[in-house]
Design a protein around this motif. Structure first.
Motif, PDB file in Angstrom:
ATOM      1  N   MET A   1       0.848  -1.183   0.000  1.00 32.63           N
ATOM      2  CA  MET A   1       0.000   0.000   0.000  1.00 32.63           C
ATOM      3  C   MET A   1       0.889   1.239   0.000  1.00 32.63           C
ATOM      4  N   GLY A  38      -0.703  -6.106  11.129  1.00 29.53           N
ATOM      5  CA  GLY A  38       0.654  -6.582  11.447  1.00 29.53           C
ATOM      6  C   GLY A  38       1.700  -5.619  10.956  1.00 29.53           C
ATOM      7  N   TYR A  40       4.685  -5.040   7.444  1.00 30.87           N
ATOM      8  CA  TYR A  40       5.066  -5.509   6.108  1.00 30.87           C
ATOM      9  C   TYR A  40       6.214  -6.507   6.171  1.00 30.87           C
ATOM     10  N   PHE A  41       7.006  -6.403   7.220  1.00 34.71           N
ATOM     11  CA  PHE A  41       8.105  -7.363   7.388  1.00 34.71           C
ATOM     12  C   PHE A  41       7.649  -8.368   8.446  1.00 34.71           C
ATOM     13  N   GLY A  68       7.582   6.104  10.166  1.00 39.07           N
ATOM     14  CA  GLY A  68       6.588   5.456   9.288  1.00 39.07           C
ATOM     15  C   GLY A  68       6.040   4.221   9.962  1.00 39.07           C
ATOM     16  N   GLY A  70       3.102   3.376  11.000  1.00 39.97           N
ATOM     17  CA  GLY A  70       1.734   2.894  10.793  1.00 39.97           C
ATOM     18  C   GLY A  70       1.004   2.863  12.124  1.00 39.97           C
ATOM     19  N   LYS A  90       3.055   9.684   9.030  1.00 43.06           N
ATOM     20  CA  LYS A  90       2.649  10.861   8.260  1.00 43.06           C
ATOM     21  C   LYS A  90       1.121  10.991   8.141  1.00 43.06           C
ATOM     22  N   ASP A  91       0.451   9.846   8.101  1.00 46.78           N
ATOM     23  CA  ASP A  91      -0.944   9.839   7.673  1.00 46.78           C
ATOM     24  C   ASP A  91      -1.905   9.702   8.855  1.00 46.78           C
ATOM     25  N   HIS A 112      10.327  14.059   6.648  1.00 45.39           N
ATOM     26  CA  HIS A 112      11.197  15.017   5.961  1.00 45.39           C
ATOM     27  C   HIS A 112      11.572  16.182   6.869  1.00 45.39           C
ATOM     28  N   TRP A 126      10.248  -0.885   6.392  1.00 43.58           N
ATOM     29  CA  TRP A 126       9.548  -1.083   5.112  1.00 43.58           C
ATOM     30  C   TRP A 126       8.879   0.193   4.599  1.00 43.58           C
TER      31      TRP A 126
HETATM   32  C1  LIG Z   1       4.474   0.450   3.937  1.00 46.60           C
HETATM   33  S1  LIG Z   1       3.890   1.248   5.390  1.00 46.60           S
HETATM   34  C2  LIG Z   1       4.817   0.377   6.629  1.00 46.60           C
HETATM   35  C3  LIG Z   1       4.243   0.560   8.000  1.00 46.60           C
HETATM   36  C4  LIG Z   1       5.016  -0.230   9.071  1.00 46.60           C
HETATM   37  N1  LIG Z   1       6.347   0.306   9.272  1.00 46.60           N
HETATM   38  C5  LIG Z   1       5.064  -1.678   8.655  1.00 46.60           C
HETATM   39  O1  LIG Z   1       6.119  -2.197   8.335  1.00 46.60           O
HETATM   40  O2  LIG Z   1       4.016  -2.308   8.596  1.00 46.60           O
HETATM   41  C6  LIG Z   1       4.760   2.792   5.352  1.00 46.60           C
HETATM   42  C7  LIG Z   1       4.228   3.796   6.369  1.00 46.60           C
HETATM   43  O3  LIG Z   1       5.071   4.947   6.352  1.00 46.60           O
HETATM   44  C8  LIG Z   1       4.256   6.106   6.363  1.00 46.60           C
HETATM   45  N2  LIG Z   1       5.039   7.171   5.731  1.00 46.60           N
HETATM   46  C9  LIG Z   1       5.298   7.298   4.400  1.00 46.60           C
HETATM   47  N3  LIG Z   1       6.034   8.405   4.188  1.00 46.60           N
HETATM   48  C10 LIG Z   1       6.253   8.959   5.403  1.00 46.60           C
HETATM   49  C11 LIG Z   1       6.933  10.129   5.824  1.00 46.60           C
HETATM   50  N4  LIG Z   1       7.527  10.941   4.939  1.00 46.60           N
HETATM   51  N5  LIG Z   1       6.962  10.423   7.143  1.00 46.60           N
HETATM   52  C12 LIG Z   1       6.346   9.596   8.052  1.00 46.60           C
HETATM   53  N6  LIG Z   1       5.674   8.484   7.690  1.00 46.60           N
HETATM   54  C13 LIG Z   1       5.619   8.167   6.387  1.00 46.60           C
HETATM   55  C14 LIG Z   1       3.035   5.699   5.571  1.00 46.60           C
HETATM   56  O4  LIG Z   1       1.945   6.559   5.851  1.00 46.60           O
HETATM   57  C15 LIG Z   1       2.832   4.278   6.060  1.00 46.60           C
HETATM   58  O5  LIG Z   1       2.042   4.222   7.219  1.00 46.60           O
END
Ligand SMILES: C[S@@+](CC[C@H](N)C(=O)[O-])C[C@H]1O[C@@H](n2cnc3c(N)ncnc32)[C@H](O)[C@@H]1O
Length: 272
Positions: A1, A38, A40-41, A68, A70, A90-91, A112, A126
């Motif tokens: 996602m 859960g 992604y890893f 990030g 989640g 971020k979200d 950032h 991830w």
């Molecule tokens: C692929 S998900 C992985 C979530 C969790 N780390 C995992 O492995 O299940 C990436 C997460 O990073 C967040 N994210 C993406 N860009 C980001 C940023 N610039 N700053 C903070 N979070 C960010 C997304 O909103 C998302 O929730």
């Protein structure tokens, strides 16, 4: 996602509810719906303990940040050992869309510009393809641990940012486990086809440990060597959901025929 549109999240939630009606194990959903349930890893308790020992080798009271994070599935496990560990995500919509209270230890911020304080260790688990906040992460710590999905994730390597890789290990990604779960429990197929597919199962998640200070690298290396000795003695220290990994052929120190290198799962390779 990659980005979570509200529509995507609502769809995923509906699929999860459907999945639960036929689910063969309460632990399958963490691999089939990694973002909601859960990570992604795919990890074991030994991964959590490895990160804790890295953090504690750097400081008695480590400032640990998960970027990030989640919903914080992995971060919550870390907090059992490092209670002041925090995350940034971020979200904000991932919380409010389902009326899930956002824990205080997760701050809504963009990596950032939102990493305010210097940290002893930053974990980036991830990251979405297309995201690259390595400069911001590298500026705020001397120790970085990343997980990346080989072939999918990008911008997760810190060698060009003044950091040296100290160690790495391999685990399955959620997709590797999900494929096995689907083949085994949710798809009708003959035993021989199942066995053929089983032989080509992969494990695409790589964990990288970096530091930009040689002295810290040495300390971390020693801590990991000691940790590995301890984890071999305490193999029953595990989470219940690890049974799924065992059943699907992703056992501790298992070697997969499909992998070109000789590295067994969870085996730490020390670099330099
Ligand atoms: C692929 S998900 C992985 C979530 C969790 N780390 C995992 O492995 O299940 C990436 C997460 O990073 C967040 N994210 C993406 N860009 C980001 C940023 N610039 N700053 C903070 N979070 C960010 C997304 O909103 C998302 O929730």
């Amino acid at each position: 996602m990659v980005s979570h549109s509200i529509e995507d999240l609502l769809k995923a939630r509906m699929s999860l509810q459907q999945f639960r009606r036929h689910s063969a194990s309460p632990y399958h959903e963490r691999y089939s719906f990694p973002f909601l349930r859960g990570t992604y890893f795919a990890y074991r308790k030994i991964d959590v303990l490895r990160l804790v020992s890295i953090a504690k080798a750097v400081s008695n009271n480590p400032r640990y940040l998960d970027v990030g994070c989640g919903y914080g599935d992995f971060l919550k496990k870390i907090r059992e050992f490092i209670p002041c560990a925090i995350g940034i995500e971020k979200d904000a919509s991932i919380f409010y869309i389902f009326n899930i209270p956002k824990p205080d230890f997760i701050k809504i911020a963009d990596a950032h510009w939102g990493i305010e304080q210097k940290c002893d260790i930053i974990f980036v688990g991830w990251m979405d393809p297309g995201e690259d906040f390595r400069d911001a992460v590298a500026a705020k710590t001397n120790v970085i641990v990343t997980t990346l999905d080989q072939g999918i994730s990008m911008a997760a390597e810190f060698d060009a940012h003044g950091f040296e890789m100290i160690a790495s290990w391999r685990t399955p990604s959620w997709e590797d486990v999900n494929t096995e779960i689907m083949n085994r429990y949710y798809t009708k197929m003959s035993n021989s086809v199942l066995q053929t597919l089983y032989k080509i199962r992969g494990a695409h998640n790589l964990w990288y440990v970096y530091s930009n200070k040689p002295k810290i690298s040495e300390t971390i290396k020693s801590a990991l060597v000691q940790r590995v000795e301890e984890e071999k003695k305490l193999l029953n220290e595990r989470y219940d959901f690890e049974d799924v990994l065992d059943e699907c052929g992703f056992r501790y120190l298992e070697r997969l025929e499909s992998l070109a290198d000789e590295q067994c799962l969870w085996d730490i390779q020390f670099i330099h």
